[in-house]
Design a protein around this motif. Structure first.
Motif, short mmCIF file in Angstrom:
data_model
loop_
_atom_site.label_atom_id
_atom_site.label_comp_id
_atom_site.label_asym_id
_atom_site.label_seq_id
_atom_site.Cartn_x
_atom_site.Cartn_y
_atom_site.Cartn_z
N TYR A 22 35.43 -53.37 6.71
CA TYR A 22 34.19 -52.98 7.39
C TYR A 22 33.02 -53.62 6.68
CZ TYR A 22 36.53 -49.50 10.25
OH TYR A 22 37.33 -48.87 11.18
N ARG A 23 32.07 -54.12 7.45
CA ARG A 23 30.86 -54.71 6.89
C ARG A 23 29.65 -54.02 7.51
NH1 ARG A 23 34.53 -58.55 7.31
NH2 ARG A 23 34.98 -59.84 5.49
N PHE A 24 28.75 -53.57 6.65
CA PHE A 24 27.55 -52.88 7.09
C PHE A 24 26.33 -53.59 6.52
CE2 PHE A 24 30.94 -49.77 6.81
CZ PHE A 24 30.82 -49.06 7.99
N TRP A 62 29.54 -43.39 13.30
CA TRP A 62 29.55 -44.50 14.24
C TRP A 62 30.69 -44.34 15.23
CZ3 TRP A 62 31.23 -45.31 9.19
CH2 TRP A 62 32.53 -45.79 9.03
N ARG A 63 30.67 -45.17 16.25
CA ARG A 63 31.71 -45.20 17.29
C ARG A 63 32.30 -46.60 17.28
NH1 ARG A 63 33.20 -41.92 21.22
NH2 ARG A 63 34.08 -42.74 23.12
N VAL A 89 35.69 -56.03 15.76
CA VAL A 89 34.94 -55.28 16.75
C VAL A 89 33.62 -54.79 16.15
CG1 VAL A 89 36.97 -54.50 18.03
CG2 VAL A 89 36.10 -53.10 16.17
N PRO A 90 32.56 -54.76 16.97
CA PRO A 90 31.29 -54.23 16.49
C PRO A 90 31.33 -52.70 16.44
CG PRO A 90 31.11 -54.84 18.80
CD PRO A 90 32.49 -55.25 18.34
N LEU A 91 30.55 -52.14 15.55
CA LEU A 91 30.41 -50.68 15.47
C LEU A 91 29.18 -50.29 16.28
CD1 LEU A 91 31.09 -50.27 11.66
CD2 LEU A 91 32.73 -50.37 13.55
N LEU A 131 20.69 -50.15 11.23
CA LEU A 131 21.99 -50.29 10.61
C LEU A 131 22.96 -50.94 11.58
CD1 LEU A 131 23.61 -49.60 8.05
CD2 LEU A 131 24.06 -47.35 9.04
N ARG A 132 23.67 -51.96 11.11
CA ARG A 132 24.65 -52.68 11.93
C ARG A 132 25.97 -52.74 11.18
NH1 ARG A 132 19.80 -55.39 12.73
NH2 ARG A 132 19.27 -55.78 14.90
N GLY A 133 27.05 -52.96 11.94
CA GLY A 133 28.34 -53.09 11.28
C GLY A 133 29.41 -53.63 12.19
N ASP A 134 30.51 -54.05 11.57
CA ASP A 134 31.68 -54.48 12.32
C ASP A 134 32.92 -54.16 11.49
OD1 ASP A 134 32.67 -56.93 10.76
OD2 ASP A 134 30.61 -57.52 11.19
#
Length: 106
Positions: free
Chosen positions: A23-25, A62-63, A43-45, A32-35
């Motif tokens: 996971y990268r945030f 997150w979802r 997949v994107p978070l 705040l972004r992540g995948d």
């Protein structure tokens, strides 16, 4: 900057086995972004939210939509303490799945 920023090696213990992903945030302009990625997909978070509780711990939600090993919509809720992530994920009304992560050294 939020405590979750950076890369994490994360495991999810599920009824079909243990899943491992990176996971990268990141945070930019207060957003705040992540995948999440593994050997088969990235997949994107969605809906990332971080908040500091009365206990001074950062909680992040997150979802995530996944297609493999089966199609699922997962809702995550984790707590960050230093370089450790603990919490759970849930797919709909199924029981919660334990989530554990360790920050990846940069």
């Amino acid at each position: 900057m939020t405590a979750i920023s950076g890369a994490w090696d994360v495991t999810l213990k599920t009824p079909i086995g243990t899943l491992v992903a990176t996971y990268r945030f990141s945070e930019r302009d207060g957003i705040l972004r992540g995948d999440a990625s593994d050997k088969t997909e990235s997949v994107p978070l969605e809906g990332l939210q971080a908040e500091i509780g009365n206990d001074d711990l950062e909680r992040v939600r997150w979802r995530q939509h996944v297609a493999k090993p089966m199609r699922l919509d997962l809702d995550f809720e984790v707590t960050i303490v230093g370089d450790t992530m603990t919490g759970f994920a849930r797919a709909g009304k199924l029981p919660r799945t334990p989530v554990n992560g360790q920050r990846v050294a940069s």
